[in-house]
Design an enzyme around this catalytic site. Structure first.
Site, mmCIF file in Angstrom:
data_model
loop_
_atom_site.group_PDB
_atom_site.id
_atom_site.type_symbol
_atom_site.label_atom_id
_atom_site.label_comp_id
_atom_site.label_asym_id
_atom_site.label_seq_id
_atom_site.Cartn_x
_atom_site.Cartn_y
_atom_site.Cartn_z
ATOM 1 N N ASN A 7 0.931 -1.234 0.310
ATOM 2 C CA ASN A 7 0.078 0.160 0.070
ATOM 3 C C ASN A 7 0.592 1.164 -0.471
ATOM 4 O OD1 ASN A 7 -1.853 1.659 0.302
ATOM 5 N ND2 ASN A 7 -2.785 0.921 2.708
ATOM 6 N N ARG A 90 -2.682 -2.390 -3.964
ATOM 7 C CA ARG A 90 -4.084 -0.848 -3.587
ATOM 8 C C ARG A 90 -3.658 -0.088 -4.267
ATOM 9 N NH1 ARG A 90 -5.119 2.801 1.297
ATOM 10 N NH2 ARG A 90 -7.301 3.010 0.671
ATOM 11 N N HIS A 179 -12.210 2.884 -0.250
ATOM 12 C CA HIS A 179 -13.206 1.896 1.116
ATOM 13 C C HIS A 179 -13.429 0.072 0.474
ATOM 14 C CE1 HIS A 179 -13.275 5.252 4.062
ATOM 15 N NE2 HIS A 179 -11.891 4.493 3.811
ATOM 16 N N ARG A 240 -11.815 15.987 8.148
ATOM 17 C CA ARG A 240 -13.075 16.100 6.777
ATOM 18 C C ARG A 240 -14.004 16.323 6.932
ATOM 19 N NH1 ARG A 240 -10.972 10.534 3.780
ATOM 20 N NH2 ARG A 240 -8.921 10.714 4.356
ATOM 21 N N GLU A 385 -8.128 -5.523 4.832
ATOM 22 C CA GLU A 385 -8.001 -4.887 3.770
ATOM 23 C C GLU A 385 -7.069 -6.132 3.176
ATOM 24 O OE1 GLU A 385 -8.695 -0.690 5.059
ATOM 25 O OE2 GLU A 385 -9.451 -0.584 3.277
#
Ligand code: ADP
Length: 398
Positions: A7, A90, A179, A240, A385
Site C-alpha cells: 500500500n 492497493r 474503501h 474532513r 484490507e
C-alpha cells in the site's frame, strides 16, 4: 503462495507478506519518510519489531529494504525472492475503467495513470510503488486492487451529481466511492456469519476510521456509498468536513481571504471532528476522554459524527426498501462503543434491538451487538484490507 501486499503512499509504503492459502501474516511493516530520510519498521510474525533508519531517496530503495528484511537470514521469513509468488498493490482510484481487480500489464498501468486526475495525491504514488516492484522483481506477477472497483455496480441514479451532464461526459465527474475492498470484505463476512446467501441480503456497512464511509450493499453489490468523486464527501470524518453547503466555500474564501487551495485545505485537514472540537483531536480516544471530562465541543463533535452515520443508514434503508444487517468496521467502528451505541439509538424504528451489554467495552473483535431475534442484525466485524488484497491477487495469478 506468499503474496506481498503493498500500500504505497507518497512518502510511505505499508507492506504485509501473507501466505495466501493459510491466510497467515508472515511479516509486516512500513517504510516512512521516503524522499526525506527514511525509516523501516519491520515485524516478523511472532518476532520483535525492528526499527531502522535507512536512506530512502525513492520508493525503489524502500522496496529493496523490504525485500532485504523479508529475506534476511536471521529475522527474515523467506529464503529468497522466489518464495514471493505475487505482489498485490492497493490502488486508490480506478475510475470507470476498473470494476474489479486486474493483473498489472503495460495497458493497466497506462489506464491507472489516466485516473491520476481523479486522485492526484494517491494514484501517482501507487504507480511509483508498482514501477519500483517491477524493477526489483521483474518476474513476479502483480495485481492491482482498487478502492473504487466494488462501487462500480452503483446505478446511474446513485452516481450522477446534479451538475451539467457534459461534466460527466468530459471530465468523468460522478460518485465513485472508496474503501471498496473493506466494504466488500466485511459485507461478505456478515453473510457468512448469518449463514445466508450474500446475494439475498441488504447490508449497510459503516467503515468508520480516519476516513469514513457508509455503503449500501444489495444482493452482493454496492448500490450507493457516501464518499463521492473524492474521499471528501459524505460523513463528517477525522479532519474532513464531509457534506457541506457548497456555497460555504465562497463564503469562507471571502471571510478568511483564502484561495481555492486554501479552502480545500480547511475542508480536508482542519474540519471534521478535529475542527468541531476546536482542534482538540481527530482521534476518537482523545475526544472520548475530553467528553468524559466535560469538554462541550468534544461532545458536540462525537454527537455530530454519530448523527450523520445514522442519517446515512436511514437513507440507505430507504433506497434498498429495507435492511437485513448493519456492520460496523475500521478503527472507530471496531473500537468505539459510544459511537456504536449512539448510532444504534436512532435505529429502533428500523427494527434494531441493540444489546448494550455486549457492545460496552467491545474492541477489535467480531461480535453481534443486536439481541437475538432483532429484526435487523447488527455486527462488529474487523476489516482486513490486506487479506482481501492477498485473496484477490491469489485468485488472479493462480
Ligand atoms: P485509517 O482510515 O487511517 O485506516 P483506522 O481505520 O485505523 O484509520 O482508524 C483510526 C481511528 O480509529 C483513530 O483515529 C481513532 O479515532 C479510532 N480508534 C482507534 N482505536 C480506538 C479506540 N480504542 N477507541 C476509539 N477510537 C479508536
Amino acid at each position: 503462495m506468499n503474496v506481498l501486499v503493498i500500500n504505497c503512499g507518497s512518502s510511505s509504503l505499508k507492506f504485509q507478506l501473507i501466505n495466501a492459502e493459510s491466510e497467515e501474516v508472515l511479516a509486516k511493516g512500513i517504510c516512512e519518510r521516503i524522499g526525506i530520510d527514511g525509516r523501516l519498521t519491520y515485524q516478523p510474525e511472532g518476532g520483535e519489531k525492528e526499527i531502522s533508519e535507512k536512506a530512502m531517496p525513492t520508493h525503489t530503495e524502500a522496496i529493496q529494504f523490504v525485500i532485504e528484511a523479508l529475506t534476511n537470514p536471521k529475522t527474515g521469513v523467506v529464503k529468497s525472492l522466489d518464495e514471493i509468488g505475487a505482489v498485490g498493490h492497493r490502488v486508490v482510484h480506478g475510475g470507470e475503467k476498473f470494476a474489479s481487480s486486474v493483473v498489472i500489464t503495460e495497458e493497466v498501468k497506462k489506464a491507472i495513470e489516466e485516473c491520476n486526475d481523479l486522485a492526484p495525491l494517491h494514484n501517482p504514488a501507487n504507480l511509483i510503488g508498482i514501477t519500483a516492484c517491477e524493477k526489483l522483481m521483474p518476474n513476479t506477477p502483480m495485481a492491482a486492487v482498487f478502492d473504487t472497483a466494488f462501487h462500480q455496480t452503483m446505478p446511474e441514479k446513485a452516481y450522477m451529481y446534479g451538475l451539467p451532464y457534459v461534466y460527466y461526459e468530459n471530465y468523468k465527474i460522478r460518485r465513485y466511492g472508496f474503501h471498496g475492498t473493506s466494504h466488500s470484505f466485511v459485507s461478505k463476512r456478515a453473510a457468512e456469519v448469518m449463514e445466508k446467501p450474500y446475494e439475498d441480503l441488504k447490508t449497510i456497512v459503516c467503515h468508520l476510521g480516519n476516513g469514513s464511509s457508509v455503503t449500501a450493499v444489495m444482493n452482493g453489490k454496492s448500490v450507493d456509498t457516501s464518499m463521492g468523486m473524492t474521499p471528501l464527501e459524505g460523513l463528517v470524518m477525522g479532519t474532513r468536513s464531509g457534506n457541506i453547503d457548497p456555497a460555504i466555500m465562497e463564503f469562507i474564501a471571502e471571510k478568511e481571504n483564502l484561495d481555492i487551495a486554501g479552502v480545500m485545505d480547511v475542508l480536508n485537514k482542519k474540519s471534521g471532528v478535529f475542527g468541531i472540537s476546536g482542534e482538540l483531536s481527530s482521534d476518537f480516544r482523545d475526544l472520548t476522554n475530553a467528553m468524559n471530562s466535560g469538554d462541550k465541543k468534544a461532545k458536540i463533535a462525537m454527537d455530530v459524527f454519530s448523527y450523520n452515520v445514522a442519517k446515512y443508514i436511514g437513507a440507505y434503508a430507504a433506497v434498498m426498501n429495507g435492511v437485513d444487517d448493519i456492520v460496523f468496521t475500521a478503527g472507530i467502528g471496531e473500537n468505539d462503543d459510544y459511537v456504536r451505541e449512539q448510532v444504534c439509538s436512532y435505529l429502533g424504528y428500523l427494527g434494531v434491538d441493540f444489546d448494550k451489554e455486549i457492545n460496552t467495552g467491545l474492541r477489535g473483535k467480531q461480535a453481534e451487538i443486536s439481541k437475538p431475534g432483532s429484526k435487523v442484525r447488527v455486527f462488529v466485524i474487523p476489516t482486513n484490507e490486506e487479506l482481501a488484497i492477498a485473496r484477490e491477487t491469489l485468485a488472479l495469478v493462480k
